[in-house]
Write a protein that holds these residues in place. Structure first.
Motif, PDB file in Angstrom:
ATOM      1  N   VAL A  45      43.031  32.018  48.573  1.00 55.87           N
ATOM      2  CA  VAL A  45      43.014  32.809  47.348  1.00 55.87           C
ATOM      3  C   VAL A  45      41.778  33.694  47.393  1.00 55.87           C
ATOM      4  N   LEU A  46      41.964  35.000  47.282  1.00 57.49           N
ATOM      5  CA  LEU A  46      40.861  35.961  47.281  1.00 57.49           C
ATOM      6  C   LEU A  46      40.519  36.286  45.828  1.00 57.49           C
ATOM      7  N   ARG A  47      39.260  36.042  45.455  1.00 65.68           N
ATOM      8  CA  ARG A  47      38.830  36.254  44.074  1.00 65.68           C
ATOM      9  C   ARG A  47      37.825  37.394  44.024  1.00 65.68           C
ATOM     10  N   PHE A  48      38.035  38.290  43.045  1.00 69.20           N
ATOM     11  CA  PHE A  48      37.191  39.465  42.866  1.00 69.20           C
ATOM     12  C   PHE A  48      36.694  39.498  41.431  1.00 69.20           C
ATOM     13  N   LEU A  49      35.457  39.948  41.275  1.00 70.87           N
ATOM     14  CA  LEU A  49      34.887  40.200  39.959  1.00 70.87           C
ATOM     15  C   LEU A  49      35.143  41.659  39.613  1.00 70.87           C
ATOM     16  N   ALA A  50      35.679  41.934  38.417  1.00 69.68           N
ATOM     17  CA  ALA A  50      36.084  43.287  38.057  1.00 69.68           C
ATOM     18  C   ALA A  50      35.695  43.578  36.621  1.00 69.68           C
ATOM     19  N   LYS A  51      35.715  44.875  36.310  1.00 72.04           N
ATOM     20  CA  LYS A  51      35.499  45.339  34.948  1.00 72.04           C
ATOM     21  C   LYS A  51      36.498  46.446  34.666  1.00 72.04           C
ATOM     22  N   LEU A  52      36.638  46.777  33.380  1.00 68.44           N
ATOM     23  CA  LEU A  52      37.557  47.835  32.991  1.00 68.44           C
ATOM     24  C   LEU A  52      36.940  49.196  33.280  1.00 68.44           C
ATOM     25  N   ASP A  53      37.773  50.105  33.786  1.00 65.87           N
ATOM     26  CA  ASP A  53      37.332  51.468  34.074  1.00 65.87           C
ATOM     27  C   ASP A  53      37.445  52.288  32.790  1.00 65.87           C
ATOM     28  N   THR A  54      36.474  52.127  31.921  1.00 67.79           N
ATOM     29  CA  THR A  54      36.488  52.795  30.630  1.00 67.79           C
ATOM     30  C   THR A  54      35.066  53.030  30.169  1.00 67.79           C
ATOM     31  N   GLU A  55      34.900  53.943  29.219  1.00 66.48           N
ATOM     32  CA  GLU A  55      33.599  54.229  28.623  1.00 66.48           C
ATOM     33  C   GLU A  55      33.482  53.656  27.223  1.00 66.48           C
ATOM     34  N   ASP A  56      34.463  52.886  26.809  1.00 69.08           N
ATOM     35  CA  ASP A  56      34.400  52.276  25.485  1.00 69.08           C
ATOM     36  C   ASP A  56      33.248  51.280  25.442  1.00 69.08           C
TER      37      ASP A  56
ATOM     38  N   ILE B 129      32.791  48.644  23.776  1.00 74.90           N
ATOM     39  CA  ILE B 129      33.170  47.228  23.699  1.00 74.90           C
ATOM     40  C   ILE B 129      33.810  46.774  25.011  1.00 74.90           C
ATOM     41  N   ASP B 130      34.744  47.567  25.547  1.00 71.68           N
ATOM     42  CA  ASP B 130      35.503  47.144  26.727  1.00 71.68           C
ATOM     43  C   ASP B 130      34.711  47.257  28.024  1.00 71.68           C
ATOM     44  N   LYS B 131      33.676  48.095  28.077  1.00 66.60           N
ATOM     45  CA  LYS B 131      32.989  48.278  29.351  1.00 66.60           C
ATOM     46  C   LYS B 131      32.164  47.064  29.752  1.00 66.60           C
ATOM     47  N   ASP B 132      31.863  46.164  28.807  1.00 68.77           N
ATOM     48  CA  ASP B 132      31.100  44.960  29.129  1.00 68.77           C
ATOM     49  C   ASP B 132      31.985  43.753  29.435  1.00 68.77           C
ATOM     50  N   ARG B 133      33.275  43.902  29.314  1.00 68.42           N
ATOM     51  CA  ARG B 133      34.182  42.783  29.597  1.00 68.42           C
ATOM     52  C   ARG B 133      34.285  42.573  31.111  1.00 68.42           C
ATOM     53  N   ARG B 134      34.345  41.317  31.531  1.00 70.45           N
ATOM     54  CA  ARG B 134      34.416  40.980  32.949  1.00 70.45           C
ATOM     55  C   ARG B 134      35.674  40.134  33.200  1.00 70.45           C
ATOM     56  N   PHE B 135      36.276  40.373  34.372  1.00 73.70           N
ATOM     57  CA  PHE B 135      37.543  39.740  34.719  1.00 73.70           C
ATOM     58  C   PHE B 135      37.456  39.159  36.127  1.00 73.70           C
ATOM     59  N   ILE B 136      38.231  38.117  36.353  1.00 71.94           N
ATOM     60  CA  ILE B 136      38.375  37.516  37.670  1.00 71.94           C
ATOM     61  C   ILE B 136      39.803  37.798  38.150  1.00 71.94           C
ATOM     62  N   ILE B 137      39.929  38.551  39.211  1.00 70.07           N
ATOM     63  CA  ILE B 137      41.231  38.861  39.809  1.00 70.07           C
ATOM     64  C   ILE B 137      41.434  37.941  41.003  1.00 70.07           C
ATOM     65  N   SER B 138      42.475  37.127  40.950  1.00 72.53           N
ATOM     66  CA  SER B 138      42.783  36.167  42.016  1.00 72.53           C
ATOM     67  C   SER B 138      44.044  36.626  42.729  1.00 72.53           C
ATOM     68  N   TYR B 139      43.927  36.836  44.027  1.00 68.84           N
ATOM     69  CA  TYR B 139      45.077  37.266  44.846  1.00 68.84           C
ATOM     70  C   TYR B 139      45.494  36.098  45.729  1.00 68.84           C
ATOM     71  N   TYR B 140      46.776  35.685  45.606  1.00 70.45           N
ATOM     72  CA  TYR B 140      47.303  34.531  46.334  1.00 70.45           C
ATOM     73  C   TYR B 140      48.016  35.029  47.593  1.00 70.45           C
ATOM     74  N   LEU B 141      47.474  34.649  48.739  1.00 73.44           N
ATOM     75  CA  LEU B 141      48.004  35.142  50.006  1.00 73.44           C
ATOM     76  C   LEU B 141      49.348  34.532  50.367  1.00 73.44           C
ATOM     77  N   SER B 142      49.743  33.429  49.749  1.00 74.15           N
ATOM     78  CA  SER B 142      50.984  32.757  50.127  1.00 74.15           C
ATOM     79  C   SER B 142      52.218  33.536  49.713  1.00 74.15           C
ATOM     80  N   ASP B 143      52.176  34.240  48.576  1.00 74.95           N
ATOM     81  CA  ASP B 143      53.346  34.970  48.095  1.00 74.95           C
ATOM     82  C   ASP B 143      52.999  36.353  47.552  1.00 74.95           C
ATOM     83  N   ASP B 144      51.782  36.874  47.847  1.00 73.56           N
ATOM     84  CA  ASP B 144      51.370  38.224  47.455  1.00 73.56           C
ATOM     85  C   ASP B 144      51.428  38.419  45.933  1.00 73.56           C
TER      86      ASP B 144
END
Length: 663
Positions: A348-359, A361-376
């Motif tokens: 599982v490939l995990r990435f730290l991401a944020k929203l591409d926005t200038e708002d 409130i939303d520009k400080d939000r952080r997300f974890i994107i998990s990519y599962y190699l077994s089934d894409d």
């Protein structure tokens, strides 16, 4: 005027009738109930209105003739009729019909009929049994009766299942049998010629002659036994009866010639090497250019599938267009087994991401994107932040995500995000939400570097070639820039300085992930006490939260596995042991912590390791406000196990631009 209801004046047929029962059609035969007779009368033993009684016998009723049954008296006695029928040929212009000959056999023992068509060689039609032996019903409106011997004669038309057969002759036995039965037999007719066979005989060659028909000279008379015992022959010297017949010879055969073989015109297109040498030697022919005889390949017709209708997955809808019996779409089972989580490999490939926005409130939000190699598939998890007004948690359910800018209802399969589309610095759009990938965990970096052929952003060879193509015209200036940023000549730059220099010399043509790959490859990885203290503090707080304190049992198990009593075990063995005891530490933190205790041979002093994380005995001061979760979807960014703090730039310059002369 009405008749009085007196005897003799009533028209009611039931007057004076005593039987009103319905005839029984069912009975027993060999103790089995079955339909015994369907010809029984109706109510009261009388036939119903409009019902005709079927004839039970072909010619004579029972009681006339001998006592021998028909299947014995007429055994192996068959009437044979010669007939033909016209078969339409709707697909050809030169012929409208064909005449097909057949034999009609009538079996006297049971009134069955069989139609056979004699097989003709090279006819191109299936021949043989045309109608199998059975009783054939009469044409409508008498389809409830069957053909008998009285329906057959010569020079008549007879209909079998809407096909008209014309009987033109019969054999002598059939003719005599019909006469004895009192049937006047018509004179024999003639069968017309088949127009197709008649046309074929016009360009076909003459038939094969019998032996003795082809001679050089003709015998006029024979004298034998008249004078002595010698025989004398008188021959025709003028050869008036000679019959000459021409045959194809080797001189008639050549490439491009057309020969007639029993009515078939054959074009000679090519020959083998032996034939070419033969004609060169005997006839001096030198031109053997072959004639193309193969038809050009048919144009490949592209299959056009209907557009996706929106129900189910696209693969499932496509399978319904590939056959009459829809099958479920085939999944890559091999890939699933190879890339499924097993042991310490999560895939599982995990990435730290944020929203591409200038708002704000939303520009400080952080997300974890998990990519599962077994089934894409991939999932998005939002980190919880205090006092932000956003709950956080699951943001996107695990599923495959389509790339933006594609039509929904189309025939072509949609493109989905793949693993190589995700890298640090990438801008991605998931279902209308734009993200910027900021970082990834150590497992993702390591996996992409180990599979560099699939991930170009982690392929150090491609990055160095790209860097060489960009900086070759100004290689000397680039070296001066690196030297200017290192005034103390330490030959090492910190990561932030190295990143700024790489962005300046490449004009932002290298992505963040490519710069990180170069920095990791030429990094100076130093262990520090602060990093170890930080990791031990995180581990103790996590273990204390779950009241995990069975360290003595784990040390005893390590002592049992340490057969040589060296006090050391390999790092993978310690990781497996921690997983078997269900130590509540995330895999990233556990790997980072084990790397701090490894020696040069990747051996770990297990006594020292478990004593350091034992929060009951060696408790370290807690850190303030460090949230950490054991959820796989939530990964708070922690420095990699071997953080890139310093980068050695001289080996990089040597690999890209080569060694510089001392002069």
């Amino acid at each position: 005027m009405s008749f009085p209801q007196l005897p003799g004046y009533s028209l009611n047929k039931n007057l004076g009738k005593e039987k009103f029962h319905k005839s029984q059609h069912w009975g027993f035969c060999n103790s089995i109930s079955m339909l015994t007779n369907e010809d029984k009368p109706g109510i009261g033993g009388e036939p119903l209105l409009g019902r005709c009684q079927k004839s039970k016998f072909s010619i004579f009723p029972r009681g006339m003739g001998g006592e021998v049954p028909s299947w014995v008296a007429f055994d192996k006695q068959v009437l044979c009729f010669d007939a033909y029928f016209e078969d339409e040929v709707p697909d050809k212009d030169k012929e409208l019909y064909r005449i097909r000959h057949c034999k009609i056999y009538f079996y006297l023992e049971d009134d069955t009929i069989q139609v056979l068509e004699p097989q003709l060689k090279n006819s191109g039609m299936p021949q043989g049994t045309f109608l199998r032996r059975h009783r054939i019903p009469l044409p409508p409106p008498n389809e409830d009766n069957f053909y008998t011997i009285q329906d057959f004669n010569v020079n008549i038309d007879i209909v079998f299942y809407s096909r008209v057969f014309k009987i033109y002759d019969c054999d002598p036995f059939t003719r005599n049998f019909l006469r004895k039965m009192g049937i006047t037999v018509n004179p024999s007719g003639t069968c017309p010629d088949d127009p197709y066979m008649k046309e074929r005989k016009k360009f076909a060659p003459t038939g094969v002659y019998n032996p003795g028909q082809i001679t050089d000279r003709t015998i006029l008379n024979v004298f034998g036994g008249l004078v002595g015992n010698r025989a004398r022959y008188l021959l025709d010297n003028c050869k008036t009866g000679a019959l000459d017949q021409e045959f194809y010879k080797d001189k008639d055969l050549k490439i491009g010639a057309i020969i007639n073989i029993w009515g078939r015109k054959v074009l000679l297109c090519d020959c083998d090497e032996f034939t070419k040498q033969y004609y060169k030697t005997k006839y001096g022919i030198m031109d053997f250019t072959p004639i193309p005889y193969k038809n050009p390949p048919l144009p490949k017709v592209e299959r056009i599938f209907p557009p996706y209708h929106g129900y189910g997955s696209e693969e499932d809808s496509l399978c319904s267009c590939l056959g009459l019996m829809p099958k479920p779409p085939q999944k890559d089972f091999k890939k699933f087994m190879e890339k499924d989580s097993f042991g310490l490999e999560s895939h599982v490939l995990r990435f730290l991401a944020k929203l591409d926005t200038e708002d704000c409130i939303d520009k400080d939000r952080r997300f974890i994107i998990s990519y599962y190699l077994s089934d894409d598939t991939l999932s998005v998890y939002e980190l919880r932040m205090r006092n932000s007004g956003i709950l956080g948690g699951k943001f996107l359910e695990r599923d495959r995500v389509k790339k933006p800018g594609q039509l929904l209802f189309k025939s072509e399969p949609s493109e989905f995000f793949k693993a190589w589309d995700l890298f640090v610095g990438a801008h991605v759009c998931f279902n209308g939400h734009n993200f910027i990938l900021l970082n990834c965990d150590e497992y993702a970096f390591s996996y992409m570097e180990q599979h560099a052929n699939e991930f170009p952003m982690s392929n150090i060879e491609l990055i160095l070639k790209k860097l060489k193509a960009i900086g070759s015209p100004s290689a000397r200036d680039i070296k001066l820039v690196f030297a200017a940023t290192d005034p103390k000549h330490t030959k090492v730059l910190d990561y932030e300085t190295f990143r700024e220099v790489m962005l300046n010399i490449t004009n932002d043509r290298l992505t963040e992930h490519e710069i990180m790959t170069v920095a990791r490859y030429y990094s100076v990885r130093e262990d520090s006490d602060s990093d170890m203290t930080f990791l031990i503090t995180l581990a103790q707080e996590q273990l204390k939260k779950y009241t995990f304190e069975i360290f003595d049992k784990m040390i005893d198990m390590c002592t049992y596995k340490d057969q040589a009593k060296t006090g050391l075990l390999p790092s993978p063995a310690i990781r497996i042991l921690c997983k078997s005891f269900r130590m509540p530490l995330p895999d990233d933190l556990l790997r980072a912590l084990l790397s701090k205790f490894e020696d040069s041979q990747e051996q770990i002093n297990y006594q020292q390791f478990f004593s350091s994380i034992n929060w009951r005995i060696n408790m370290v001061p807690p850190l303030q406000d460090i949230p950490y979760s054991n959820n796989e979807d939530s990964w708070n960014y922690v420095a990699p196990p071997l953080p890139v703090k310093s980068v050695r730039y001289l080996p990089l310059l040597e690999d890209v631009f080569g060694l510089e002369d001392e002069s």
